[in-house]
Design a protein around this motif. Structure first.
Motif, PDB file in Angstrom:
ATOM      1  N   ALA A 159     -17.251  47.750 -41.546  1.00 54.91           N
ATOM      2  CA  ALA A 159     -16.306  48.845 -41.796  1.00 54.91           C
ATOM      3  C   ALA A 159     -14.867  48.477 -41.463  1.00 54.91           C
ATOM      4  O   ALA A 159     -13.932  48.948 -42.120  1.00 54.91           O
ATOM      5  N   LEU A 160     -14.646  47.658 -40.438  1.00 51.50           N
ATOM      6  CA  LEU A 160     -13.294  47.267 -40.032  1.00 51.50           C
ATOM      7  C   LEU A 160     -13.068  45.765 -40.205  1.00 51.50           C
ATOM      8  O   LEU A 160     -12.191  45.177 -39.565  1.00 51.50           O
ATOM      9  N   SER A 161     -13.822  45.161 -41.093  1.00 46.20           N
ATOM     10  CA  SER A 161     -13.740  43.714 -41.293  1.00 46.20           C
ATOM     11  C   SER A 161     -12.317  43.284 -41.649  1.00 46.20           C
ATOM     12  O   SER A 161     -11.663  43.872 -42.511  1.00 46.20           O
ATOM     13  N   GLY A 162     -11.851  42.244 -40.945  1.00 47.97           N
ATOM     14  CA  GLY A 162     -10.532  41.685 -41.216  1.00 47.97           C
ATOM     15  C   GLY A 162      -9.387  42.373 -40.510  1.00 47.97           C
ATOM     16  O   GLY A 162      -8.245  41.917 -40.610  1.00 47.97           O
ATOM     17  N   GLY A 186     -16.983  45.144 -37.125  1.00 50.10           N
ATOM     18  CA  GLY A 186     -16.496  43.959 -37.816  1.00 50.10           C
ATOM     19  C   GLY A 186     -15.040  43.633 -37.618  1.00 50.10           C
ATOM     20  O   GLY A 186     -14.517  42.681 -38.209  1.00 50.10           O
ATOM     21  N   GLY A 187     -14.329  44.402 -36.770  1.00 47.49           N
ATOM     22  CA  GLY A 187     -12.925  44.135 -36.528  1.00 47.49           C
ATOM     23  C   GLY A 187     -12.710  43.195 -35.355  1.00 47.49           C
ATOM     24  O   GLY A 187     -13.635  42.872 -34.604  1.00 47.49           O
ATOM     25  N   GLN A 188     -11.478  42.734 -35.199  1.00 43.38           N
ATOM     26  CA  GLN A 188     -11.108  41.892 -34.061  1.00 43.38           C
ATOM     27  C   GLN A 188     -10.395  42.765 -33.032  1.00 43.38           C
ATOM     28  O   GLN A 188      -9.356  43.352 -33.325  1.00 43.38           O
ATOM     29  N   ALA A 189     -10.962  42.867 -31.841  1.00 44.01           N
ATOM     30  CA  ALA A 189     -10.383  43.678 -30.772  1.00 44.01           C
ATOM     31  C   ALA A 189      -9.510  42.810 -29.884  1.00 44.01           C
ATOM     32  O   ALA A 189      -9.942  41.745 -29.429  1.00 44.01           O
ATOM     33  N   LEU A 190      -8.289  43.273 -29.619  1.00 48.25           N
ATOM     34  CA  LEU A 190      -7.333  42.524 -28.810  1.00 48.25           C
ATOM     35  C   LEU A 190      -6.858  43.410 -27.659  1.00 48.25           C
ATOM     36  O   LEU A 190      -5.854  44.120 -27.757  1.00 48.25           O
TER      37      LEU A 190
END
Length: 461
Positions: A159-162, A186-190
């Motif tokens: 859902a949050l890829s990229g 699917g996202g990158q958490a910072l």
């Protein structure tokens, strides 16, 4: 501030929330409200919270209740666990107020306590002595994971890829879960700005320096958004890819529309842009989640597609919705995770940025701030004076605009010539006077609030 029991449960200075005081309120709750199969207990990250939670557990065990210790978890995660177990719950938290204060939030197996249940607790309140510490409660280590899984199942692993999502950690109890949720979708958490001391973050009254700090972080790291929440994580903080803080009363209707809600219940302070977003009905209430829940029930929550939200961003789902990957069951308590994730998911589905998705909302902007150390009695007296003395009201509005309509649902809400809105109300859970502004331009909304508060200071002198 003597301990006060109101729309957000019990609040008070830590020094005044003595074991006996906590015991009295917990005992009154257990005596007067349904508790089902036991009591789930959670707490935020304030230094005082674990000790208060231990008193709550000791009182419940002393009364023969089965007690489940969920540890440091978001309030909505605890509410979900209590709903699943058909238990009552007590969350130890002062929400967004400073660390020298704390409080208790109460839940029956049906959800947040109602106004009637608040009254029943006060009627049952009597002096009590805190029992001696008891054996440890049953651990419930899966509470947070089940809350996380709720969103992973609904939205899916792509859902949050990229997307690069910053997590403003500070001391919110959801700081690790928000990062885990982004990764699960699917996202990158910072993550950044983790704090070992408690930070009193009010999502409705962010300090200008924090706004600038978050906008700078978006630019420096090339972020698609920043997510955060208040202390107990029932109010979201979302910053878009342009570095703009997205107000809670914009996150709310965007999330509701995506999930298929037809009827919305929201306090009178919420942005009026929702009225032009195509919902079957928007029902306005007084401030406080119990008022929103009462309206949701009256509108058929559980049988109809009803949702609720507050200007602080807390979202209440009153029907079983469907995400792109799976079901999203009803959860009628303020939640920060849902309105933080849904606009990102919806924007990603459309292939647009979060800021472009936010800009699909009709252009209407709100601002809010407050004066601290302003007791509710003084705030009510000020509002009464403005209503009784036209000259005082005219002085208050001088330079801002002429009144064309007023709403007394909660405090004093004035519509001015040209469509601007200003609203004064006593806080329901702190010695503060809240002020809200609404206009067609964000700068004008902020100026309305600043102007009103400056005039209030004149009246306070």
């Amino acid at each position: 501030m003597p301990p006060k029991f109101g729309t957000s449960g019990l609040r008070g200075l830590v020094d005044e929330l003595t074991p006996d005081c906590v015991a009295a309120y917990v005992q009154a709750f257990l005596t007067s409200c349904p508790t089902g199969a036991g009591l789930c207990i959670g707490h935020d990250l304030r230094p005082s919270s674990p000790a208060i939670a231990a008193v709550v557990a000791a009182v419940a065990r002393d009364r023969g209740s089965r007690v489940f210790d969920c540890g440091a978890v978001p309030t909505p995660a605890l509410a979900l666990r209590a709903q699943t177990r058909a238990c009552a719950a007590v969350m130890v938290t002062g929400s967004h107020i400073p660390a020298d204060r704390n409080g208790l939030k109460f839940y029956t197996p049906a959800g947040e306590i109602t106004d009637a249940e608040q009254a029943a607790i006060l009627s049952a309140l009597a002096p009590a002595a805190a029992p001696a510490p008891s054996a440890p409660a049953e651990g419930d280590g899966s509470c947070a994971q089940d809350y996380l899984d709720r969103y992973a199942r609904a939205f899916g692993p792509q859902a949050l890829s990229g997307l690069r999502i910053g997590i403003h950690e500070h001391s919110t109890v959801a700081r690790d879960l928000m990062a885990q949720a982004v990764r699960a979708l699917g996202g990158q958490a910072l993550p950044f700005d983790r704090s070992d001391t408690f930070v009193a973050l009010d999502t409705e009254a962010l300090a200008p320096e924090l706004r600038h700090r978050l906008a700078a972080e978006v630019r420096a790291q090339g972020l698609n958004a920043i997510l955060s929440a208040d202390g107990d994580a029932d109010r979201p903080l979302v910053v878009d890819d342009r570095g703009r803080v997205v107000p809670g009363d914009i996150l709310g209707p965007l999330s509701a529309r995506y999930l298929g809600a037809e009827i919305l219940c929201t306090p009178v302070t919420s942005n009026s842009a929702v009225d032009a977003m195509g919902f079957t009905r928007v029902r306005r209430t007084a401030i406080g989640s119990p008022k929103v829940i009462e309206a949701m029930v009256a509108e058929g929550a559980g049988r109809r597609a009803v949702a609720g939200y507050e200007a602080n961003g807390g979202f209440l789902l009153g029907f079983d919705a469907k995400g792109p990957a799976g079901p999203l069951p009803a959860l009628m308590t303020r939640d920060s995770m849902l309105p933080a994730l849904v606009p990102l998911v919806a924007a990603a589905e459309r292939g647009i940025t979060l800021s472009d998705f936010v800009d699909t909302v009709p252009p209407r902007f709100t601002a809010a701030d407050r004066l601290t150390e302003f007791p509710p009695a003084r705030a009510r007296a000020l509002i009464a004076r403005l209503l009784e003395e036209p000259a005082a009201l005219q002085l208050m509005l001088d330079g801002l605009g002429a009144e064309v309509a007023r709403d007394l649902t909660d405090g004093l809400r004035l519509t001015l010539a040209g469509g601007d809105v200003v609203h004064l109300r006593p806080s329901g859970n702190a010695p503060e006077l809240r002020c809200y502004g609404e206009s067609a331009l964000p700068e004008r909304a902020a100026a309305l609030v600043a102007g009103m508060l400056a005039r209030v200071e004149h009246f306070r002198e």
